[in-house]
Design an enzyme around this catalytic site. Structure first.
Site, mmCIF file in Angstrom:
data_model
loop_
_atom_site.group_PDB
_atom_site.id
_atom_site.type_symbol
_atom_site.label_atom_id
_atom_site.label_comp_id
_atom_site.label_asym_id
_atom_site.label_seq_id
_atom_site.Cartn_x
_atom_site.Cartn_y
_atom_site.Cartn_z
ATOM 1 N N ASN A 160 -7.755 4.821 -2.803
ATOM 2 C CA ASN A 160 -7.365 3.528 -2.355
ATOM 3 C C ASN A 160 -6.550 2.883 -3.234
ATOM 4 O OD1 ASN A 160 -6.809 1.704 -0.048
ATOM 5 N ND2 ASN A 160 -8.841 1.193 0.342
ATOM 6 N N HIS A 193 -2.074 0.960 6.970
ATOM 7 C CA HIS A 193 -2.320 1.114 5.523
ATOM 8 C C HIS A 193 -2.106 2.437 5.075
ATOM 9 C CE1 HIS A 193 -4.189 0.212 1.907
ATOM 10 N NE2 HIS A 193 -5.067 0.749 1.952
ATOM 11 N N CYS A 222 0.851 -1.366 0.077
ATOM 12 C CA CYS A 222 -0.096 0.035 -0.083
ATOM 13 C C CYS A 222 0.828 1.208 0.173
ATOM 14 C CB CYS A 222 -0.942 0.143 1.280
ATOM 15 S SG CYS A 222 -0.048 -0.228 2.654
#
Length: 442
Positions: A384, A363, A69
């Site tokens: 995202n 994250h 991520c």
């Protein structure tokens, strides 16, 4: 220590039987998932995807079954600059290239850490932490900077994905097994009195094998390439014989050098307006150390909003394990009522959540917008890297109250920090390897 007695158990049973709320919850939970029962639709309605400041950005990316991520988010920040410079509608940087370089450097960092702590027993907390962490997918903003500084960047269509890059569990398992085998051998050599030259030779032998294994998983990156693209007007372009470093120099310049990692960590060991680093957290030996400037939440948000106002997206780190509705693309503590459903006391301050291990960064994503009312944020737009299936084609939203509790880090350009920018140059206070401000890299 005091044992539970039969009287205790009898009282607990009576309390349960006499509580209609507990009995109603029993009915609801017998056939439904707990998060679904606790979901509060009224709270979710406030999480609409409408924002007073919203930066146009490209399609959401997909890290697949990997923990990349931080690399995806950082690459997505950079791709917007490159796309703007070349009038591109679609563009991605190679996350696989960045991950390969990071893993290889991280293997060396791990082995150097093993050598540095070779005189300590394996049950020493620092040694145990190094061994348990190993080399995995996570990372920090400054670790991204180190990779780009040393290796540059590539377009994704020059160095794409393989089966292993998006499904890293098995690859990581074999890599970490090999590293622990090497750690045992290096520590045994050090205990036997072998010199630095012999230890380094053994380390290089292991890294040679690791390089080969990583190239088997990722492919070997090109030393040079042609940057081919078609702009929004349908015009074909090509820039020939670039290297990853010349590509980064041409399109990124000194942007990364002008960016500061800021955190909001309201714990007693981290005074505001001080900088912090973390022992044995890094990837490139001799590279830029992890460095965080701790700010109040108002200062933290002000810097982010200032950068968003200027049309620049913001990399950030958070804990997405709380109050999330993935299909709708929502993170909001007002959209769930777990306390009512469970009958448990579940509230905790951000300080205690960090100190007692309830919450930590896990994250990284990109902030691309914010809704302001009377100058104060109410909700934030998030790009995202979980594909386009959920949320608004992969874009999510979080409430400002969720942001307060679960957002910990952001990377902002110095100019948006104002007078606070000078604080980032302080000599950092050194934190222990297991500090929660380092968990995004694990």
């Amino acid at each position: 220590m005091h044992p539970l007695t039969d009287k205790h158990l009898s009282d607990f049973s009576a309390h349960y039987q006499q509580d209609p709320q507990r009995r109603l919850a029993t009915l609801a939970l017998s056939k439904s998932e707990l998060n679904s029962v606790a979901f509060n639709a009224k709270g979710a309605y406030a999480m609409c995807q409408k924002f007073s400041i919203e930066i146009p950005t490209m399609a959401a990316t997909d890290q697949k079954s990997s923990g990349r991520c931080w690399l995806f988010a950082a690459a997505n920040v950079l791709r917007e600059r490159i796309a703007a410079a070349r009038n591109l509608e679609k563009f991605e940087l190679s996350q696989s290239y960045l991950a390969l370089c990071d893993k290889f450097e991280r293997a060396n960092y791990f082995l150097e850490s093993i050598l540095e702590t070779a005189s300590l027993p394996t049950d020493d907390r620092t040694v145990a932490h190094i061994l348990s962490t190993g080399v995995h997918d996570g990372g920090q903003w400054d670790m991204f900077v180190n990779i780009v500084r040393k290796y540059g960047i590539l377009p994704k269509d020059v160095f794409g994905e393989t089966q292993q890059t998006g499904n890293t569990r098995a690859m990581n398992a074999q890599l970490n097994r090999a590293l622990k085998v090497s750690a045992a051998r290096l520590r045994a050599m050090a205990a036997a009195g072998e010199g630095e030259e012999a230890l380094q030779q053994e380390k290089i032998r292991v890294l040679d094998r690791i390089y080969g294994f990583l190239c088997s998983c990722y492919g070997e990156p090109p030393q040079s390439f042609d940057f081919e693209y078609v702009d929004r007007d349908g015009v074909y372009h090509v820039e020939k014989r670039l290297t990853p470093l010349t590509f980064a120099e041409r399109y990124i310049g000194d942007l990364l050098e002008q960016t500061v990692s800021i955190i909001h960590a309201p714990t007693r060991d981290k005074p505001f307006h001080k900088t912090f680093t973390i022992r044995y957290l890094g990837n490139v030996v001799g590279g830029r150390p992890i460095r965080h400037l701790n700010l109040t939440m108002d200062e933290f948000k002000a810097a982010i909003i200032a950068q968003l106002r200027d049309g620049k997206v913001v990399w950030f780190g958070s804990d997405v394990g709380h109050f999330g509705e993935r299909e709708m693309g929502i993170w909001d503590d007002q959209s769930f009522d777990f306390g009512l459903l469970t009958g448990l006391d579940l509230s905790m301050s951000k300080e205690d959540a960090l100190d007692y291990g309830l919450s930590a960064m896990n994250h990284a994503m990109v902030l691309t917008g914010v809704n302001l009312e009377n100058g104060r944020p109410t909700r934030w737009k998030i790009e995202n890297s979980w594909g386009e299936k959920n949320g608004e084609k992969g874009y999510y939203v979080c409430s400002d109250s969720w942001f307060d509790q679960y957002v910990y880090q952001a990377a902002v350009e110095k100019e948006y920090l104002g007078d606070l920018a000078g604080l980032a140059t302080q000599e950092p206070i050194v934190l222990e390897p297991w500090d929660p401000m380092g968990t995004l890299a694990k």
